[in-house]
Design a protein around this motif. Structure first.
Motif, mmCIF file in Angstrom:
data_model
loop_
_atom_site.group_PDB
_atom_site.id
_atom_site.type_symbol
_atom_site.label_atom_id
_atom_site.label_comp_id
_atom_site.label_asym_id
_atom_site.label_seq_id
_atom_site.Cartn_x
_atom_site.Cartn_y
_atom_site.Cartn_z
ATOM 1 N N ASP A 73 -18.344 6.486 -8.169
ATOM 2 C CA ASP A 73 -17.022 6.154 -8.705
ATOM 3 C C ASP A 73 -15.950 6.622 -7.728
ATOM 4 N N ALA A 74 -14.857 5.901 -7.688
ATOM 5 C CA ALA A 74 -13.667 6.320 -6.942
ATOM 6 C C ALA A 74 -12.464 5.751 -7.678
ATOM 7 N N GLY A 75 -11.290 6.246 -7.364
ATOM 8 C CA GLY A 75 -10.150 5.774 -8.131
ATOM 9 C C GLY A 75 -8.803 6.027 -7.495
ATOM 10 N N VAL A 76 -7.790 5.522 -8.174
ATOM 11 C CA VAL A 76 -6.392 5.645 -7.762
ATOM 12 C C VAL A 76 -5.596 6.181 -8.950
ATOM 13 N N SER A 77 -4.732 7.154 -8.712
ATOM 14 C CA SER A 77 -3.885 7.692 -9.772
ATOM 15 C C SER A 77 -2.763 6.725 -10.115
ATOM 16 N N VAL A 78 -2.438 6.660 -11.398
ATOM 17 C CA VAL A 78 -1.332 5.837 -11.887
ATOM 18 C C VAL A 78 -0.351 6.752 -12.602
ATOM 19 N N ARG A 79 0.876 6.787 -12.106
ATOM 20 C CA ARG A 79 1.928 7.582 -12.735
ATOM 21 C C ARG A 79 2.898 6.621 -13.426
ATOM 22 N N LEU A 80 2.777 6.563 -14.737
ATOM 23 C CA LEU A 80 3.616 5.662 -15.524
ATOM 24 C C LEU A 80 4.701 6.464 -16.227
ATOM 25 N N ARG A 81 5.947 6.035 -16.062
ATOM 26 C CA ARG A 81 7.074 6.645 -16.767
ATOM 27 C C ARG A 81 7.661 5.582 -17.711
ATOM 28 N N VAL A 82 7.618 5.879 -19.009
ATOM 29 C CA VAL A 82 8.203 4.998 -20.016
ATOM 30 C C VAL A 82 9.657 5.400 -20.208
ATOM 31 N N GLY A 83 10.555 4.430 -20.078
ATOM 32 C CA GLY A 83 11.980 4.713 -20.152
ATOM 33 C C GLY A 83 12.412 5.246 -21.512
ATOM 34 N N GLY A 84 13.436 6.088 -21.488
ATOM 35 C CA GLY A 84 13.962 6.697 -22.710
ATOM 36 C C GLY A 84 14.274 8.158 -22.467
ATOM 37 N N PRO A 85 14.681 8.884 -23.506
ATOM 38 C CA PRO A 85 15.016 10.307 -23.360
ATOM 39 C C PRO A 85 13.803 11.112 -22.901
ATOM 40 N N THR A 86 14.050 12.045 -21.994
ATOM 41 C CA THR A 86 12.983 12.923 -21.525
ATOM 42 C C THR A 86 13.329 14.368 -21.842
ATOM 43 N N LEU A 87 12.292 15.175 -22.011
ATOM 44 C CA LEU A 87 12.462 16.591 -22.340
ATOM 45 C C LEU A 87 11.453 17.403 -21.553
ATOM 46 N N ALA A 88 11.963 18.405 -20.834
ATOM 47 C CA ALA A 88 11.096 19.357 -20.133
ATOM 48 C C ALA A 88 11.087 20.654 -20.942
ATOM 49 N N ALA A 89 9.936 21.007 -21.489
ATOM 50 C CA ALA A 89 9.836 22.204 -22.333
ATOM 51 C C ALA A 89 8.419 22.741 -22.278
#
Length: 307
Positions: free
Chosen positions: A158-174
């Motif tokens: 197996d091998a792979g590629v990372s997918v970074r998906l950001r869904v639009g809308g309010p974000t919170l870092a906590a």
């Protein structure tokens, strides 16, 4: 349809190394030698918004609002002398308990939203095949980061590629720091929980104060961890110079981008039980010897008085 948009957002070292985690997650890798070149899967050059000459993406970045359909491509390269068949699938990224990146066995998030133009791909010898795919963001998707991966299986590995998906809308870092404890007298263990909806790169600071002042003061440093939204990890900080005899208040502080921060404390008592045990054994032995001496001389005195 909307094209994927890619941005340079913070550190991507852990994401660039996701391929190593893919091998752990599924299948076994064939031994790699110089005489046996291995097939590879990468983000397709020229897909997205950059021209091919400026590409070289370490992962796929996609961003869209709920209901959006995003498009991109992956490239599977077969440098061998034989045709290759690979099967493509989407997967959800996850954190292991120790913080390392892994993949969930069953996709329910980003991995389940990925659709390939062709899942079973045949690549002729010494050929590269580009496979289009879409990411359909559901109408009810929560805003924030949805990490995933595209996994290719074929040729016994197996091998792979990372997918970074950001869904639009309010974000919170906590985040929260929980269950701080001193383990085995030489390390500090603690849990960190991502309470927000963005991926965090934690920074750790540790301080410990004993009866006579500070015994540990480590300034904040970045940890080699990418903490995904909603995940809990258990981390350990080595403490080789812990005191032998003291009562210590330990404070663990973790911060991250976006203003995420929290602290937690614990109290630990260091007692050299081995030394104390030896001392008690010596005292016990001395007490027994003294008792035997007194008892012996008393018995002799009593017998002398009787005669």
């Amino acid at each position: 349809m909307s094209r994927t948009r890619r941005r340079n957002r913070g550190s991507y070292g852990a994401w660039a190394l996701m391929g190593a985690a893919l091998l752990v997650w599924g299948g076994t890798a064939a031994p790699a030698t110089a005489a046996q070149p291995q097939w590879t899967i990468t983000p397709s050059a020229g897909a997205g918004t950059r021209p091919a000459t400026d590409d070289g993406r370490p992962y796929i970045y996609a961003e869209g609002t709920p209901g959006t359909v995003l498009e991109d491509k992956v490239a599977v390269t077969n440098p061998t002398k034989k045709p290759l068949r690979v099967t493509l699938r989407g997967a959800d990224a996850d954190n292991r308990t120790d913080g390392t990146l892994d993949l969930r066995k069953k996709a329910k998030d980003t991995g389940a939203w990925i659709t390939f133009a062709e899942k079973n791909v045949k690549i002729p010898a010494r050929t590269r095949a580009e496979v289009p795919f879409t990411v359909t963001v559901p109408a009810g998707a929560t805003p924030g980061d949805h990490p995933g991966a595209i996994v290719a299986s074929g040729g016994g590995r197996d091998a792979g590629v990372s997918v970074r998906l950001r869904v639009g809308g309010p974000t919170l870092a906590a985040l929260t720091v929980e269950h701080v404890r001193v383990k085995d007298g030489d390390s500090i263990a603690y849990d960190v929980v991502n309470r927000g909806n963005t991926t965090l790169t934690p920074r750790l600071a540790v301080r410990a104060d004993g009866v006579f002042g500070s015994v540990l003061d480590r300034r904040a440093r970045t940890l080699p961890v990418e903490l995904l939204p909603g995940r809990r990890v258990t981390l350990t900080e080595p403490w080789p110079g812990a005191p032998a005899l003291d009562s210590v208040d330990v404070k663990v502080t973790v911060t991250a981008g976006g203003g995420a921060a929290d602290s937690a404390t614990t109290t630990a008592r260091f007692v050299p039980w081995g030394v104390l045990g030896g001392a008690l054994a010596v005292l016990a032995g001395a007490g027994c010897a003294a008792y035997w001496y007194v008892r012996t001389h008393r018995d002799r005195r009593d017998r002398g008085g009787t005669t």
